[in-house]
Design a protein around this motif. Structure first.
Motif: not given
Length: 226
Positions: A11-16, A32-35, A57-61
């Motif tokens: 939840p508080h850490q998302c990376f690879a 926060q909705g950003e890649v 967010v639309a661009e990510i989808a």
């Protein structure tokens, strides 16, 4: 094909962190909705330049999520999109490519087909999933009353099945069987391998057709409304 060196999906850490086939390392971070995709330096220890960053967010989808593969975790969707890139430069080219450019190059490739049935997947200008995404983009936006446009997009979608990953022996068999310049005896030699490739083609075409039938754009034609 690259590989995932490190991944956190919490939840508080998302990376690879990925190592691509040429040795380049890239970091994918989602917050926060950003890649954001960053090229790493010093053997992956320090962040380098940003290769790509989402604008919405639309661009990510639009860019990462495949309706036929949902549900899918965001980090997995981004990894799937870039892990087979050969280099950081290819990551930039792939993530920056707009649907119209992808479709234009794919159509140009289709027009070179001639009478060939099977083609090596390396002839595609972009990965299949990326081309499918561009085609789905246009299928969502096309005027449903324009049946010719709808049909063209759907035929292009299923036509991806003609592009198959071929071994050297399979490429030789395809060349023999689809050429008019070889004797029947020579064609018999490549018959079994060619039949196996044709079976893959038919299975792939059936799967793509099923995907088309399941896409949301088919549910409600807009009847020409803007």
């Amino acid at each position: 094909m690259g590989k995932v060196i490190l991944k956190r999906d919490e939840p508080h850490q998302c990376f690879a962190r990925l190592e691509l086939s040429n040795g380049d390392q890239v970091m994918i971070s989602i917050a926060q909705g950003e890649v954001k995709v960053i090229k790493m330096k010093w053997a992956g220890m320090l962040p380098g330049p940003t290769l790509w960053q989402s604008g919405s967010v639309a661009e990510i989808a639009e860019r990462f999520f495949d309706e036929t593969k949902l549900p899918q975790r965001p980090i997995e969707a981004v990894i799937d999109k870039v892990v087979d890139c050969r280099s950081a430069d290819e990551v930039v080219a792939r993530l920056s490519a707009e649907p119209d450019r992808v479709l234009t190059q794919y159509v140009a490739t289709l027009e070179k087909t001639g009478d060939r049935v099977i083609r090596d997947i390396s002839e595609l200008p972009y990965p299949k999933d990326m081309i499918k995404s561009a085609l789905r983009h246009y299928l969502r936006k096309v005027n449903r009353a324009d049946q010719r446009a709808v049909d063209a997009l759907e035929v292009a979608y299923v036509s991806l099945s003609h592009f198959q990953p071929l071994t050297t022996e399979e490429r030789d068999a395809v060349f023999l069987m689809e050429s008019v310049h070889h004797t029947p005896e020579e064609k018999i030699e490549g018959g079994d391998l060619y039949s196996a490739v044709l079976s893959r083609w038919h299975a792939d075409a059936a799967a793509l057709l099923d995907e088309l039938r399941s896409l949301p754009h088919r549910a409600e034609p807009d009847n020409g409304r803007a």
